[in-house]
Design a protein around this motif. Structure first.
Motif, mmCIF file in Angstrom:
data_model
loop_
_atom_site.group_PDB
_atom_site.id
_atom_site.type_symbol
_atom_site.label_atom_id
_atom_site.label_comp_id
_atom_site.label_asym_id
_atom_site.label_seq_id
_atom_site.Cartn_x
_atom_site.Cartn_y
_atom_site.Cartn_z
ATOM 1 N N ARG A 25 -16.990 -2.242 -2.924
ATOM 2 C CA ARG A 25 -16.226 -2.665 -1.750
ATOM 3 C C ARG A 25 -15.054 -3.561 -2.141
ATOM 4 N NH1 ARG A 25 -18.469 -1.091 2.999
ATOM 5 N NH2 ARG A 25 -20.643 -0.463 2.933
ATOM 6 N N LYS A 26 -15.227 -4.376 -3.167
ATOM 7 C CA LYS A 26 -14.126 -5.214 -3.653
ATOM 8 C C LYS A 26 -13.023 -4.335 -4.237
ATOM 9 C CE LYS A 26 -17.132 -9.083 -4.749
ATOM 10 N NZ LYS A 26 -17.772 -9.847 -5.840
ATOM 11 N N ILE A 64 -9.755 9.946 9.108
ATOM 12 C CA ILE A 64 -9.227 9.148 8.005
ATOM 13 C C ILE A 64 -8.825 7.744 8.459
ATOM 14 C CG2 ILE A 64 -6.804 9.827 8.198
ATOM 15 C CD1 ILE A 64 -6.999 10.347 5.096
ATOM 16 N N HIS A 65 -8.948 6.793 7.543
ATOM 17 C CA HIS A 65 -8.562 5.407 7.802
ATOM 18 C C HIS A 65 -7.797 4.913 6.578
ATOM 19 C CE1 HIS A 65 -9.175 1.554 9.959
ATOM 20 N NE2 HIS A 65 -8.954 1.049 8.753
ATOM 21 N N LEU A 66 -6.697 4.214 6.814
ATOM 22 C CA LEU A 66 -5.855 3.689 5.751
ATOM 23 C C LEU A 66 -6.202 2.229 5.500
ATOM 24 C CD1 LEU A 66 -3.324 3.852 3.876
ATOM 25 C CD2 LEU A 66 -1.955 3.312 5.891
ATOM 26 N N HIS A 67 -6.586 1.909 4.262
ATOM 27 C CA HIS A 67 -6.875 0.537 3.842
ATOM 28 C C HIS A 67 -5.728 0.096 2.938
ATOM 29 C CE1 HIS A 67 -11.140 0.783 5.146
ATOM 30 N NE2 HIS A 67 -10.958 2.062 4.859
ATOM 31 N N ILE A 68 -5.131 -1.063 3.235
ATOM 32 C CA ILE A 68 -3.962 -1.546 2.504
ATOM 33 C C ILE A 68 -4.290 -2.885 1.865
ATOM 34 C CG2 ILE A 68 -1.544 -2.243 2.714
ATOM 35 C CD1 ILE A 68 -1.515 -0.502 5.334
ATOM 36 N N ASN A 69 -3.897 -3.051 0.614
ATOM 37 C CA ASN A 69 -4.088 -4.317 -0.086
ATOM 38 C C ASN A 69 -3.104 -5.344 0.486
ATOM 39 O OD1 ASN A 69 -4.236 -6.454 -1.918
ATOM 40 N ND2 ASN A 69 -4.488 -5.103 -3.676
ATOM 41 N N GLY A 70 -3.622 -6.388 1.105
ATOM 42 C CA GLY A 70 -2.796 -7.401 1.751
ATOM 43 C C GLY A 70 -2.026 -8.286 0.800
ATOM 44 N N PHE A 71 -2.307 -8.205 -0.499
ATOM 45 C CA PHE A 71 -1.569 -8.998 -1.472
ATOM 46 C C PHE A 71 -0.215 -8.372 -1.814
ATOM 47 C CE2 PHE A 71 -5.919 -10.486 -2.299
ATOM 48 C CZ PHE A 71 -5.703 -11.838 -2.085
ATOM 49 N N LEU A 72 -0.009 -7.127 -1.404
ATOM 50 C CA LEU A 72 1.286 -6.479 -1.605
ATOM 51 C C LEU A 72 2.261 -6.977 -0.540
ATOM 52 C CD1 LEU A 72 0.114 -2.810 -2.199
ATOM 53 C CD2 LEU A 72 0.976 -4.388 -3.916
ATOM 54 N N GLY A 97 -9.364 -11.711 -0.551
ATOM 55 C CA GLY A 97 -9.341 -12.629 -1.680
ATOM 56 C C GLY A 97 -9.770 -12.031 -3.002
ATOM 57 N N TYR A 98 -10.114 -10.750 -3.020
ATOM 58 C CA TYR A 98 -10.549 -10.105 -4.259
ATOM 59 C C TYR A 98 -9.364 -9.439 -4.941
ATOM 60 C CZ TYR A 98 -15.169 -10.763 -2.279
ATOM 61 O OH TYR A 98 -16.297 -11.306 -1.733
ATOM 62 N N ASP A 99 -9.314 -9.554 -6.255
ATOM 63 C CA ASP A 99 -8.259 -8.940 -7.042
ATOM 64 C C ASP A 99 -8.662 -7.501 -7.339
ATOM 65 O OD1 ASP A 99 -5.967 -8.641 -8.551
ATOM 66 O OD2 ASP A 99 -6.925 -9.363 -10.382
ATOM 67 N N THR A 100 -7.847 -6.566 -6.913
ATOM 68 C CA THR A 100 -8.122 -5.153 -7.146
ATOM 69 C C THR A 100 -6.837 -4.464 -7.579
ATOM 70 O OG1 THR A 100 -8.850 -3.062 -6.155
ATOM 71 C CG2 THR A 100 -7.824 -4.646 -4.678
ATOM 72 N N PRO A 101 -6.926 -3.487 -8.480
ATOM 73 C CA PRO A 101 -5.730 -2.756 -8.890
ATOM 74 C C PRO A 101 -5.273 -1.740 -7.839
ATOM 75 C CG PRO A 101 -7.633 -1.910 -10.058
ATOM 76 C CD PRO A 101 -8.095 -3.104 -9.266
ATOM 77 N N ASN A 127 -0.367 1.539 -15.197
ATOM 78 C CA ASN A 127 0.225 0.198 -15.261
ATOM 79 C C ASN A 127 -0.694 -0.882 -14.719
ATOM 80 O OD1 ASN A 127 2.565 1.183 -16.383
ATOM 81 N ND2 ASN A 127 3.610 1.394 -14.433
ATOM 82 N N ASP A 128 -1.570 -0.572 -13.788
ATOM 83 C CA ASP A 128 -2.427 -1.569 -13.154
ATOM 84 C C ASP A 128 -3.799 -1.695 -13.796
ATOM 85 O OD1 ASP A 128 -0.715 -2.513 -11.057
ATOM 86 O OD2 ASP A 128 -0.926 -0.549 -10.146
ATOM 87 N N LEU A 129 -4.107 -0.849 -14.768
ATOM 88 C CA LEU A 129 -5.416 -0.896 -15.406
ATOM 89 C C LEU A 129 -5.399 -1.847 -16.598
ATOM 90 C CD1 LEU A 129 -6.409 2.877 -15.478
ATOM 91 C CD2 LEU A 129 -7.107 1.135 -13.845
ATOM 92 N N PRO A 130 -6.501 -2.558 -16.814
ATOM 93 C CA PRO A 130 -6.594 -3.352 -18.036
ATOM 94 C C PRO A 130 -6.518 -2.436 -19.247
ATOM 95 C CG PRO A 130 -8.409 -3.847 -16.537
ATOM 96 C CD PRO A 130 -7.665 -2.673 -15.966
ATOM 97 N N ASP A 131 -6.035 -2.963 -20.381
ATOM 98 C CA ASP A 131 -5.848 -2.149 -21.591
ATOM 99 C C ASP A 131 -7.120 -1.428 -22.013
ATOM 100 O OD1 ASP A 131 -3.194 -2.787 -21.800
ATOM 101 O OD2 ASP A 131 -3.558 -4.528 -23.090
ATOM 102 N N ASN A 132 -8.277 -2.057 -21.844
ATOM 103 C CA ASN A 132 -9.531 -1.444 -22.288
ATOM 104 C C ASN A 132 -9.994 -0.305 -21.388
ATOM 105 O OD1 ASN A 132 -10.216 -3.083 -20.156
ATOM 106 N ND2 ASN A 132 -12.090 -3.849 -21.084
ATOM 107 N N GLU A 133 -9.374 -0.107 -20.220
ATOM 108 C CA GLU A 133 -9.768 0.976 -19.314
ATOM 109 C C GLU A 133 -8.791 2.136 -19.311
ATOM 110 O OE1 GLU A 133 -10.860 -0.217 -15.390
ATOM 111 O OE2 GLU A 133 -11.927 -1.982 -16.096
ATOM 112 N N ARG A 134 -7.715 2.025 -20.071
ATOM 113 C CA ARG A 134 -6.728 3.098 -20.106
ATOM 114 C C ARG A 134 -7.210 4.223 -20.987
ATOM 115 N NH1 ARG A 134 -0.906 -0.005 -20.210
ATOM 116 N NH2 ARG A 134 -1.456 -1.430 -18.542
#
Length: 136
Positions: A25-26, A64-72, A97-101, A127-134
């Motif tokens: 969910r985060k 369908i439902h659109l979820h938008i990251n509010g930090f953008l 308050g959760y950090d998500t890519p 671009n948004d993934l940590p180096d170890n997940e690319r």
């Protein structure tokens, strides 16, 4: 009433209903992966315009439902809100308050059949993934 049942009722009263799959969910802006049609990263959302796949889903899917990251910033996702309004798709701006890519998640209210891939893996996806997940 048994001791276990009493403890469960008290915990529910104090802490509320326990969340299922809190880590998912985060990541998926309040929903879970089995409901996701499409997920776009923050960088993908910041690109000009709107992904054709996202617009096609909003046009053809009724649940369908659109979820938008509010930090953008609003200009980043304004095109998605305009498209959602055009096709009467409800949306939620998630500021939990959760950090998500992820910047945008298009999801259903119920579980979907198994999806092969819920991401568009272009150059902006990585671009948004940590180096170890690319992927190499």
């Amino acid at each position: 009433m048994s001791q276990k049942k009493l403890e469960d009722v008290l915990k529910h009263g104090i802490y509320g209903t326990p969340d299922t799959l809190p880590e998912e969910r985060k990541l998926f802006l309040g929903t879970i992966s089995e409901r996701v049609y499409l997920g776009l990263t923050n960088t993908q959302v910041r690109q000009r315009g709107i992904y054709q796949e996202a617009e096609a889903l909003m046009k053809e899917k009724q649940d369908i439902h659109l979820h938008i990251n509010g930090f953008l910033s609003y200009p980043s996702y304004a095109n998605y809100i305009q498209t959602a309004n055009k096709y009467s798709v409800p949306f939620t701006i998630v500021n939990d308050g959760y950090d998500t890519p992820l910047g945008i998640v298009l999801a259903a209210a119920q579980a979907l059949p198994q999806q092969d891939n819920i991401f568009i893996k272009d150059e902006d996806f990585y671009n948004d993934l940590p180096d170890n997940e690319r992927e190499s």
